[in-house]
Design an enzyme around this catalytic site. Structure first.
Site, mmCIF file in Angstrom:
data_model
loop_
_atom_site.group_PDB
_atom_site.id
_atom_site.type_symbol
_atom_site.label_atom_id
_atom_site.label_comp_id
_atom_site.label_asym_id
_atom_site.label_seq_id
_atom_site.Cartn_x
_atom_site.Cartn_y
_atom_site.Cartn_z
ATOM 1 N N HIS A 1 -2.027 10.735 0.638
ATOM 2 C CA HIS A 1 -2.198 9.410 0.049
ATOM 3 C C HIS A 1 -2.145 9.481 -1.478
ATOM 4 O O HIS A 1 -1.479 8.681 -2.125
ATOM 5 C CB HIS A 1 -3.530 8.818 0.508
ATOM 6 N N LYS B 1 -7.046 -0.763 11.703
ATOM 7 C CA LYS B 1 -6.484 -1.203 10.403
ATOM 8 C C LYS B 1 -5.240 -0.383 10.090
ATOM 9 O O LYS B 1 -4.229 -0.909 9.618
ATOM 10 C CB LYS B 1 -7.552 -1.061 9.308
ATOM 11 N N ASP C 1 4.401 -14.487 11.466
ATOM 12 C CA ASP C 1 3.086 -14.890 10.972
ATOM 13 C C ASP C 1 2.083 -13.748 11.216
ATOM 14 O O ASP C 1 1.588 -13.568 12.320
ATOM 15 C CB ASP C 1 2.680 -16.159 11.731
ATOM 16 N N GLU D 1 0.832 -1.220 0.000
ATOM 17 C CA GLU D 1 0.000 0.000 0.000
ATOM 18 C C GLU D 1 0.859 1.259 0.000
ATOM 19 O O GLU D 1 1.685 1.452 0.907
ATOM 20 C CB GLU D 1 -0.911 -0.010 1.240
HETATM 21 C C1 MEV Z 1 -5.561 3.300 5.351
HETATM 22 O O1 MEV Z 1 -4.870 2.147 4.954
HETATM 23 C C2 MEV Z 1 -5.517 3.451 6.845
HETATM 24 C C3 MEV Z 1 -6.371 4.602 7.404
HETATM 25 O O2 MEV Z 1 -7.706 4.496 6.961
HETATM 26 C C4 MEV Z 1 -6.297 4.495 8.911
HETATM 27 C C5 MEV Z 1 -7.218 5.439 9.652
HETATM 28 O O3 MEV Z 1 -8.262 5.833 9.110
HETATM 29 O O4 MEV Z 1 -6.889 5.740 10.804
HETATM 30 C C6 MEV Z 1 -5.845 5.924 6.932
#
Ligand code: MEV
Length: 438
Positions: free
Chosen positions: A393, A280, A296, A85
């Site tokens: 991003h 995430k 792992d 990513e």
């Molecule tokens: C993207 O891979 C991760 C985010 O969505 C985490 C978040 O929203 O805190 C940017």
């Protein structure tokens, strides 16, 4: 056309590829070429990778990037990250730099206990089983000695074994719940071997136990397996500084930034929809280092998300506060990692990554990985509560869009320069490429 096959695993690699590409692809030659493009010309290295799993056809590349300038307990690290990513490595690097100038990350390993269970069915009086367990327990430990003696020499081994009565949840269901110290090994093989040995001893001893009825003697072992939920294999990572010190380009108003940041964490603490995305982002950092160091990541993922639900509702793994003018941001997270065994001595890039990290012990690696997660979350929340996530991003994603349109080197240079001062969106990039190509 028949798309099934028996004996696939017995075919040679090229027979497998032939069958697969002619059965499933319209252009079998190009499907073959793609697979072959990823073969390593070093035959030994290719064979090593072939033998990691079964039915290997080729290699699946992930980029390995580095986030430098991490100050952890006053020691500097360049952290290896394997991830597909865009913007994750850049975000980690930025967070590292930010905290480098503010005292760095502080970490502590709280505990390193691993867990495994023998799940079994016992039809009889639980008090008789409890009585039996008192004499069984030393026998379980004794019989596993050939498996545990090396680990014990190094200071690890079985910590405890308990009998757990789970009959209120499921008729006749009991467990041997065992805890282990596996030192620098993740310990899956060690734990599972011990558990299978416990299961065997349990059955044999029950069969020979005079006070059991014939039904009670017949213990049914359902399975013996480690648990990837390791709430007592826990590491804490933290950053803190005076609120005023938070100010920099993105966060000119430090007070307001600290307030919004803490609220963003509070939201993830109370709102599961947000907590999942919040966590995430943490896992973006954690998985990338876990993968780069040959650990792992599925085990880590499963354990971490279970921990995030430990109070009955899925919640944020990180916490933040402002107290007496000090901003503190921290996380406690369960991580069962190894720096010996598994892929660590096999995969050349894993060996490389561990050397880069200074040959860490498992405890040190827990701290490094936790920091990568905390840094990632800091970077994400800093963007989300200030400029928004898309600006950074999309800048990082620009290269993916350019590659999708097979931009030449010259086109890339021109467009990267252009988008330093323009907003990147998929359509704005396409528009600029088209303009250039007219
Ligand atoms: C993207 O891979 C991760 C985010 O969505 C985490 C978040 O929203 O805190 C940017």
């Amino acid at each position: 056309m028949n798309k099934t096959i028996s004996g696939f695993s017995k075919l040679t690699k090229s027979e497998k590829i032939d069958w697969l590409t002619t059965t499933y692809f319209t252009n079998s030659q190009s499907a073959k070429d793609i697979l072959k493009q990823y073969w390593n010309s070093d035959k030994k290295l290719q064979q090593l990778h072939d033998e990691f799993i079964e039915n290997t056809l080729t290699n699946y590349y992930l980029p390995l990037g580095i986030a430098p300038n991490f100050l952890i307990n006053d020691k500097v690290y360049a952290i290896p990250m394997a991830i597909e990513e865009s913007s994750v490595v850049a975000a980690a690097s930025k967070a590292a730099k930010f905290w480098f100038d503010r005292g760095g990350f502080k970490t502590t390993v709280i505990a390193t206990e691993k867990i495994g269970q023998v799940h079994f069915m016992f039809k009889g009086e639980s008090s008789k089983l409890e009585q039996f367990f008192k004499t069984l327990k030393p026998k379980l430990i004794e019989s596993a000695k050939p498996l545990t003696k090396n680990m014990e020499k190094r200071g690890g081994g079985i910590l405890d074994i308990q009998l757990k009565n789970k009959t209120r949840l499921l008729n006749n269901y009991y467990q041997l719940h065992a805890t282990f110290e596996t030192l620098d090994a993740m310990g899956a093989n060690f734990i599972n071997s011990c558990l299978e040995d416990f299961a065997k001893t349990l059955k044999e001893e029950a069969f020979d136990h005079n006070l059991f009825s014939s039904e009670e003697k017949d213990i049914q072992v359902i399975m013996s397996i480690l648990s990837n939920y390791v709430p007592n294999c826990l590491v804490r990572a933290e950053v803190s500084c005076k609120v005023q010190e938070l100010s920099e380009k993105k966060t000119t108003n430090a007070e307001e930034f600290a307030h919004k940041f803490v609220q963003a964490v509070n939201i993830a603490e109370v709102e599961p929809y947000r907590a999942v995305t919040h966590n995430k982002g943490i896992m973006n950092g954690i998985d990338a280092v876990v993968l780069a160091t040959g650990n792992d990541f599925r085990a880590v993922e499963a354990g971490v998300h279970a921990y995030a639900s430990k109070n009955g509702q899925y919640s944020s793994l990180t916490h933040a506060k402002v107290e007496n003018g000090i901003f503190t941001f921290w996380m406690e997270i369960p991580l069962a990692l190894g720096t010996v065994g598994g892929l660590t001595k096999l995969h050349p890039l894993v060996k490389w990554a561990l050397e880069l990290l200074g040959e860490p012990t498992a405890k040190e690696l827990m701290q490094i990985v936790a920091v990568a997660g905390l840094a990632q979350n800091f970077a994400a929340l800093r963007s989300l509560t200030t400029t928004g996530i898309q600006e950074g991003h999309m800048k990082m994603h620009l290269m993916n869009i350019l590659n999708q349109f097979e931009a030449t080197h010259e086109e890339k240079v021109t467009l990267i320069e252009h988008f330093k001062t323009h907003t990147v969106t998929h359509s704005s990039v396409v528009e600029e490429i088209e303009k250039l190509r007219q």
